[in-house]
Design an enzyme around this catalytic site. Sequence first.
Site, PDB file in Angstrom:
ATOM      1  N   CYS A   1       0.877  -1.174   0.000  1.00  0.00           N
ATOM      2  CA  CYS A   1       0.000   0.000   0.000  1.00  0.00           C
ATOM      3  C   CYS A   1       0.916   1.226   0.000  1.00  0.00           C
ATOM      4  O   CYS A   1       2.050   1.149  -0.476  1.00  0.00           O
ATOM      5  CB  CYS A   1      -0.981  -0.028   1.178  1.00  0.00           C
ATOM      6  SG  CYS A   1      -0.243  -0.027   2.827  1.00  0.00           S
TER       7      CYS A   1
HETATM    8  C1  RB5 Z   1      -3.834   5.367   0.728  1.00  0.00           C
HETATM    9  O1  RB5 Z   1      -5.165   5.135   0.922  1.00  0.00           O
HETATM   10  C2  RB5 Z   1      -3.024   4.918   1.939  1.00  0.00           C
HETATM   11  O2  RB5 Z   1      -3.658   5.278   3.119  1.00  0.00           O
HETATM   12  C3  RB5 Z   1      -2.784   3.426   1.930  1.00  0.00           C
HETATM   13  O3  RB5 Z   1      -2.202   3.060   0.736  1.00  0.00           O
HETATM   14  C4  RB5 Z   1      -1.862   2.900   3.001  1.00  0.00           C
HETATM   15  O4  RB5 Z   1      -0.696   3.648   3.072  1.00  0.00           O
HETATM   16  C5  RB5 Z   1      -2.448   2.660   4.326  1.00  0.00           C
HETATM   17  O5  RB5 Z   1      -1.787   2.177   5.243  1.00  0.00           O
END
Ligand code: RB5
Length: 148
Positions: free
Chosen positions: A64
């Site tokens: 993420c």
């Molecule tokens: C983006 O929504 C971001 O919050 C996600 O990719 C991540 O970093 C969450 O932990």
Amino acid sequence: MIAIGSDHGGFELKKEVMAHLDARGLEYKDFGTYSDASCDYPVYGKAVAKAVASGECERGIIICGTGIGMAITANKFKGIRAAVGHDIFSAERSVLSNNCNVICFGERVIGKELAKKILGQWIGLTFKDGSSTPKVQEIRDIETENMR
Ligand code: RB5
């Protein structure tokens, strides 16, 4: 089989990682997301964690923006030991000391070349019984106490 997934924040790095796995001839299953459209990271962290927890896949890679949301999500599943692995030493210890079966990356934190280098090493490591075994067993005992 490796389970892989990301949200939109990890989508570009996931493509790089899949190309790396292809080049190494390693089999994986992509649990999404399948575009860079904004989405909710727990959906994809859950899909990968379930695949590993059920035994469908041996290991998972989840990406993420930071890796943090994916690690938190995955660790809600019994049998999952997930860690953010943004440096070689931590990624190595996550397997050798903690028997981690899921590695998490943050595309907004780590460069793609470092991620691939870490991954290349992480994939080849396996936990061996030794002084860390009772500690990992204590984690399992906590799961048994607290998770259905
Ligand atoms: C983006 O929504 C971001 O919050 C996600 O990719 C991540 O970093 C969450 O932990």
